[in-house]
Write a protein that holds these residues in place. Structure first.
Motif, PDB file in Angstrom:
ATOM      1  N   ARG A  20       2.462   8.022 -21.013  1.00 23.60           N
ATOM      2  CA  ARG A  20       1.742   6.889 -21.939  1.00 23.60           C
ATOM      3  C   ARG A  20       1.900   7.649 -23.129  1.00 23.60           C
ATOM      4  NH1 ARG A  20      -2.993   6.243 -19.360  1.00 23.60           N
ATOM      5  NH2 ARG A  20      -2.336   4.322 -18.505  1.00 23.60           N
ATOM      6  N   LEU A  21       2.493   6.850 -24.322  1.00 24.29           N
ATOM      7  CA  LEU A  21       2.531   7.376 -25.613  1.00 24.29           C
ATOM      8  C   LEU A  21       1.358   6.912 -26.404  1.00 24.29           C
ATOM      9  CD1 LEU A  21       4.422   8.646 -27.788  1.00 24.29           C
ATOM     10  CD2 LEU A  21       5.389   6.286 -28.092  1.00 24.29           C
ATOM     11  N   LEU A  22       0.531   7.854 -26.959  1.00 26.63           N
ATOM     12  CA  LEU A  22      -0.829   7.574 -27.648  1.00 26.63           C
ATOM     13  C   LEU A  22      -0.330   7.356 -29.056  1.00 26.63           C
ATOM     14  CD1 LEU A  22      -2.848  10.463 -26.312  1.00 26.63           C
ATOM     15  CD2 LEU A  22      -2.571   8.113 -25.341  1.00 26.63           C
ATOM     16  N   LYS A  23      -1.148   6.406 -29.780  1.00 24.68           N
ATOM     17  CA  LYS A  23      -1.037   5.914 -31.008  1.00 24.68           C
ATOM     18  C   LYS A  23      -1.245   6.973 -31.946  1.00 24.68           C
ATOM     19  CE  LYS A  23      -5.553   4.084 -31.016  1.00 24.68           C
ATOM     20  NZ  LYS A  23      -6.330   2.667 -31.068  1.00 24.68           N
ATOM     21  N   TYR A  77      12.641  13.057 -29.687  1.00 27.60           N
ATOM     22  CA  TYR A  77      11.360  13.198 -30.522  1.00 27.60           C
ATOM     23  C   TYR A  77      11.370  11.880 -31.464  1.00 27.60           C
ATOM     24  CZ  TYR A  77       8.584  14.768 -34.471  1.00 27.60           C
ATOM     25  OH  TYR A  77       7.467  14.864 -35.390  1.00 27.60           O
ATOM     26  N   ARG A  78      12.552  11.733 -31.967  1.00 26.16           N
ATOM     27  CA  ARG A  78      12.662  10.406 -32.876  1.00 26.16           C
ATOM     28  C   ARG A  78      12.334   9.239 -32.461  1.00 26.16           C
ATOM     29  NH1 ARG A  78      17.045  13.992 -35.067  1.00 26.16           N
ATOM     30  NH2 ARG A  78      18.670  12.800 -33.644  1.00 26.16           N
ATOM     31  N   ALA A  79      12.729   9.119 -31.071  1.00 24.27           N
ATOM     32  CA  ALA A  79      12.766   7.758 -30.308  1.00 24.27           C
ATOM     33  C   ALA A  79      11.195   7.610 -30.095  1.00 24.27           C
ATOM     34  CB  ALA A  79      13.491   7.688 -28.964  1.00 24.27           C
ATOM     35  N   LEU A  80      10.539   8.533 -29.748  1.00 26.85           N
ATOM     36  CA  LEU A  80       9.046   8.374 -29.511  1.00 26.85           C
ATOM     37  C   LEU A  80       8.348   8.241 -30.899  1.00 26.85           C
ATOM     38  CD1 LEU A  80       8.577  11.517 -26.802  1.00 26.85           C
ATOM     39  CD2 LEU A  80       8.360   9.022 -26.814  1.00 26.85           C
ATOM     40  N   GLN A  81       8.924   8.795 -31.926  1.00 24.25           N
ATOM     41  CA  GLN A  81       8.480   8.391 -32.997  1.00 24.25           C
ATOM     42  C   GLN A  81       8.623   7.053 -33.736  1.00 24.25           C
ATOM     43  OE1 GLN A  81       6.844   9.841 -35.908  1.00 24.25           O
ATOM     44  NE2 GLN A  81       6.753  11.983 -35.576  1.00 24.25           N
ATOM     45  N   ASP A  82       9.751   6.512 -33.317  1.00 25.61           N
ATOM     46  CA  ASP A  82       9.771   5.008 -33.530  1.00 25.61           C
ATOM     47  C   ASP A  82       9.287   4.164 -32.782  1.00 25.61           C
ATOM     48  OD1 ASP A  82      11.635   5.809 -35.507  1.00 25.61           O
ATOM     49  OD2 ASP A  82      13.482   5.569 -34.553  1.00 25.61           O
TER      50      ASP A  82
END
Length: 87
Positions: A20-23, A77-82
């Protein structure tokens, strides 16, 4: 910060791990890793899949998973940032 370690997955049931990617904003990325089970239809979690093994295998970035440090590749890392929502 302590390094992330995977907890053993439950092999008694059809389980898999979800992240789960947190905001948030900025360069620090925080996530929660948890088990989901295919045999729990009433508690089903919707998800989207992302391959994290493409591109360079060089590990030079990192994220917090369950409060611990997990090294990752620059492409992931870049994909998760986006993908991360700010709010």
């Amino acid at each position: 910060m302590e390094s992330f370690r995977y907890d053993p997955i439950d092999l008694e049931r059809p389980a898999f791990r979800l992240l789960r990617l947190l905001k948030g904003g900025g360069c620090d990325i925080a996530c929660e890793l948890f088990q989901a089970f295919l045999d729990e239809r009433e508690n089903a979690v919707s998800y989207e899949a992302l391959s994290y093994t493409w591109g360079s295998a060089e590990i030079c970035d990192g994220i917090k998973v369950n409060g611990r440090w997990l090294p990752i590749t620059p492409n992931l890392y870049r994909a998760l940032q986006d993908l991360r929502l700010r709010d």
